[in-house]
Design a protein around this motif. Structure first.
Motif, PDB file in Angstrom:
ATOM      1  N   LEU A  43      47.117 -55.915  66.250  1.00  0.00           N
ATOM      2  CA  LEU A  43      47.368 -54.302  66.391  1.00  0.00           C
ATOM      3  C   LEU A  43      47.059 -54.035  67.514  1.00  0.00           C
ATOM      4  O   LEU A  43      46.218 -53.948  68.341  1.00  0.00           O
ATOM      5  N   LEU A  91      53.727 -49.226  63.315  1.00  0.00           N
ATOM      6  CA  LEU A  91      52.921 -48.565  62.522  1.00  0.00           C
ATOM      7  C   LEU A  91      52.687 -47.084  63.182  1.00  0.00           C
ATOM      8  O   LEU A  91      52.463 -47.137  64.431  1.00  0.00           O
ATOM      9  N   GLN A 101      42.379 -41.676  61.953  1.00  0.00           N
ATOM     10  CA  GLN A 101      43.713 -41.521  61.921  1.00  0.00           C
ATOM     11  C   GLN A 101      44.184 -42.063  60.644  1.00  0.00           C
ATOM     12  O   GLN A 101      43.866 -42.961  60.229  1.00  0.00           O
ATOM     13  N   TYR A 102      45.536 -41.388  60.208  1.00  0.00           N
ATOM     14  CA  TYR A 102      45.920 -42.039  58.884  1.00  0.00           C
ATOM     15  C   TYR A 102      47.135 -42.370  59.315  1.00  0.00           C
ATOM     16  O   TYR A 102      47.886 -42.127  59.718  1.00  0.00           O
ATOM     17  N   PHE A 103      47.545 -43.687  58.744  1.00  0.00           N
ATOM     18  CA  PHE A 103      48.454 -44.541  59.020  1.00  0.00           C
ATOM     19  C   PHE A 103      49.632 -44.406  58.004  1.00  0.00           C
ATOM     20  O   PHE A 103      49.504 -44.391  56.575  1.00  0.00           O
ATOM     21  N   GLY A 104      50.701 -44.530  58.303  1.00  0.00           N
ATOM     22  CA  GLY A 104      51.934 -44.550  57.294  1.00  0.00           C
ATOM     23  C   GLY A 104      52.138 -46.245  56.998  1.00  0.00           C
ATOM     24  O   GLY A 104      51.155 -46.923  57.357  1.00  0.00           O
ATOM     25  N   PRO A 105      53.051 -46.547  56.137  1.00  0.00           N
ATOM     26  CA  PRO A 105      53.267 -47.911  55.511  1.00  0.00           C
ATOM     27  C   PRO A 105      53.903 -48.680  56.489  1.00  0.00           C
ATOM     28  O   PRO A 105      53.946 -49.764  56.249  1.00  0.00           O
ATOM     29  N   GLY A 106      54.241 -48.119  57.436  1.00  0.00           N
ATOM     30  CA  GLY A 106      55.071 -49.183  58.506  1.00  0.00           C
ATOM     31  C   GLY A 106      56.734 -49.415  58.286  1.00  0.00           C
ATOM     32  O   GLY A 106      57.142 -49.463  57.282  1.00  0.00           O
ATOM     33  N   ARG A 108      59.009 -52.630  59.012  1.00  0.00           N
ATOM     34  CA  ARG A 108      59.200 -53.976  59.638  1.00  0.00           C
ATOM     35  C   ARG A 108      60.576 -54.253  60.099  1.00  0.00           C
ATOM     36  O   ARG A 108      61.492 -54.090  59.606  1.00  0.00           O
TER      37      ARG A 108
ATOM     38  N   TYR B  36      39.144 -49.930  58.700  1.00  0.00           N
ATOM     39  CA  TYR B  36      40.271 -49.991  57.662  1.00  0.00           C
ATOM     40  C   TYR B  36      40.607 -51.159  57.064  1.00  0.00           C
ATOM     41  O   TYR B  36      40.083 -52.150  57.379  1.00  0.00           O
ATOM     42  N   GLN B  38      43.668 -53.184  54.769  1.00  0.00           N
ATOM     43  CA  GLN B  38      45.131 -53.342  54.845  1.00  0.00           C
ATOM     44  C   GLN B  38      45.511 -54.464  53.490  1.00  0.00           C
ATOM     45  O   GLN B  38      45.138 -55.582  53.538  1.00  0.00           O
ATOM     46  N   ASN B  41      51.719 -55.944  52.535  1.00  0.00           N
ATOM     47  CA  ASN B  41      52.950 -55.167  52.756  1.00  0.00           C
ATOM     48  C   ASN B  41      52.553 -53.504  52.599  1.00  0.00           C
ATOM     49  O   ASN B  41      53.407 -52.757  52.286  1.00  0.00           O
ATOM     50  N   ARG B  42      51.389 -53.170  53.026  1.00  0.00           N
ATOM     51  CA  ARG B  42      50.916 -51.911  53.214  1.00  0.00           C
ATOM     52  C   ARG B  42      50.315 -51.412  54.496  1.00  0.00           C
ATOM     53  O   ARG B  42      50.049 -52.332  55.315  1.00  0.00           O
ATOM     54  N   GLY B  43      50.211 -50.240  54.625  1.00  0.00           N
ATOM     55  CA  GLY B  43      49.875 -49.629  56.134  1.00  0.00           C
ATOM     56  C   GLY B  43      48.357 -49.878  55.956  1.00  0.00           C
ATOM     57  O   GLY B  43      47.691 -50.326  54.842  1.00  0.00           O
ATOM     58  N   LEU B  44      47.500 -49.391  56.916  1.00  0.00           N
ATOM     59  CA  LEU B  44      46.330 -49.368  56.956  1.00  0.00           C
ATOM     60  C   LEU B  44      45.476 -48.151  56.284  1.00  0.00           C
ATOM     61  O   LEU B  44      46.146 -47.086  56.408  1.00  0.00           O
ATOM     62  N   PHE B  46      42.136 -45.983  55.815  1.00  0.00           N
ATOM     63  CA  PHE B  46      40.825 -45.547  56.296  1.00  0.00           C
ATOM     64  C   PHE B  46      39.725 -45.543  55.168  1.00  0.00           C
ATOM     65  O   PHE B  46      39.757 -45.318  54.142  1.00  0.00           O
ATOM     66  N   LEU B  88      42.697 -57.464  53.994  1.00  0.00           N
ATOM     67  CA  LEU B  88      42.490 -57.705  55.397  1.00  0.00           C
ATOM     68  C   LEU B  88      41.791 -56.561  55.929  1.00  0.00           C
ATOM     69  O   LEU B  88      42.375 -55.486  55.481  1.00  0.00           O
ATOM     70  N   PHE B  90      40.158 -54.592  58.936  1.00  0.00           N
ATOM     71  CA  PHE B  90      39.997 -54.222  60.588  1.00  0.00           C
ATOM     72  C   PHE B  90      38.902 -53.204  61.053  1.00  0.00           C
ATOM     73  O   PHE B  90      38.906 -52.225  60.343  1.00  0.00           O
ATOM     74  N   PHE B 104      41.797 -52.147  68.108  1.00  0.00           N
ATOM     75  CA  PHE B 104      41.504 -52.996  66.881  1.00  0.00           C
ATOM     76  C   PHE B 104      40.792 -54.530  67.004  1.00  0.00           C
ATOM     77  O   PHE B 104      41.079 -54.983  68.248  1.00  0.00           O
TER      78      PHE B 104
END
Lengths: 112, 114
Positions: A43, A91, A101-106, A108, B36, B38, B41-44, B46, B88, B90, B104
């Motif tokens: 990352l 991401l 921090q709040y993450f989106g799904p990304g 690819r 975090y 994961q 196929n998903r984001g992270l 919290f 997974l 992190f 990370f």
């Protein structure tokens, strides 16, 4: 409430083409971050925006990468003249306070 | 410069047993520490954070982490693992000054067997 959203979820492009990736942060979040996740590099931070301050671009890997954030909300990450090594999951994250921090799904990205 | 080490690529544990995922960090100044998770196929997502105060912090899904300043560690723990915890994980750190990027670790894959 709604989380961070990103579009497209998947993008396949040919080497040399330009791509735009979009991020919609959580409403009201003042900070927005872009990261890249790849097998070889883990990352990596790319860029972040905080309010009206100048963005921190220290993580952008080359001048082919750029990002903007319009109106303190939506952000677009642009990669020009894509290369195969740009293939990764991009991401986006946002935060309200200077904490989690709040993450989106990304998105690819696959460069063929 | 900040850095995070997750020494284990993978942790295997049987369902119902306690789990620990290790993390050590390096940062100038006071650390802000995060975990975090994961899923494929998903984001992270919290899980929890340490900012200040009690060294034992509790987070989502029954996870907790212990901040140890002298050992510069922030290990993730759960008293009783579930198969659904397989994912997974992190660890991340940032300096306490202002809005800053997260650094990370390389991630630890947790496999919980039935």
């Amino acid at each position: 409430g709604a989380g961070v959203s990103q579009s497209p979820s998947n993008k396949v492009t040919e080497k040399g083409k330009d791509v735009e990736l979009r991020c919609d942060p959580i409403s009201g979040h003042t900070a927005l971050y872009w990261y890249r996740q790849s097998l070889g590099q883990g990352l990596e931070f790319l860029i972040y925006f905080q309010g009206n301050s100048a963005p921190d671009k220290s993580g952008l890997p080359s001048d082919r990468f750029s990002a903007e954030r319009t109106g303190g909300s939506v952000s677009t990450l642009t990669i020009q003249r894509t290369q195969q090594e740009d293939s990764a999951v991009y991401l986006c994250a946002s935060s309200l306070a200077e904490y989690e921090q709040y993450f989106g799904p990304g998105t690819r990205l696959t460069v063929t | 410069a900040q850095s995070v080490a997750q020494p284990e690529d993978q942790v295997n544990v049987a369902e119902g047993n306690p789990l620990t995922v290790k993390c050590t960090y390096s940062v100038s100044g006071n650390p802000y520490l995060f975990w975090y998770v994961q899923y494929p196929n998903r984001g992270l997502q919290f899980l929890l954070k340490y900012i200040t105060g009690d060294n034992l912090v509790k987070g989502s899904y029954g996870f907790e982490a212990e901040f140890n300043k002298s050992q510069t560690s922030f290990h993730l723990k759960k008293p009783s693992a579930l198969v659904s915890d397989s994912a997974l994980y992190f660890c991340a750190v940032r300096d306490s000054r202002g809005f800053q990027k997260l650094v990370f670790g390389t991630g630890t894959r947790l496999l919980v067997s039935p």
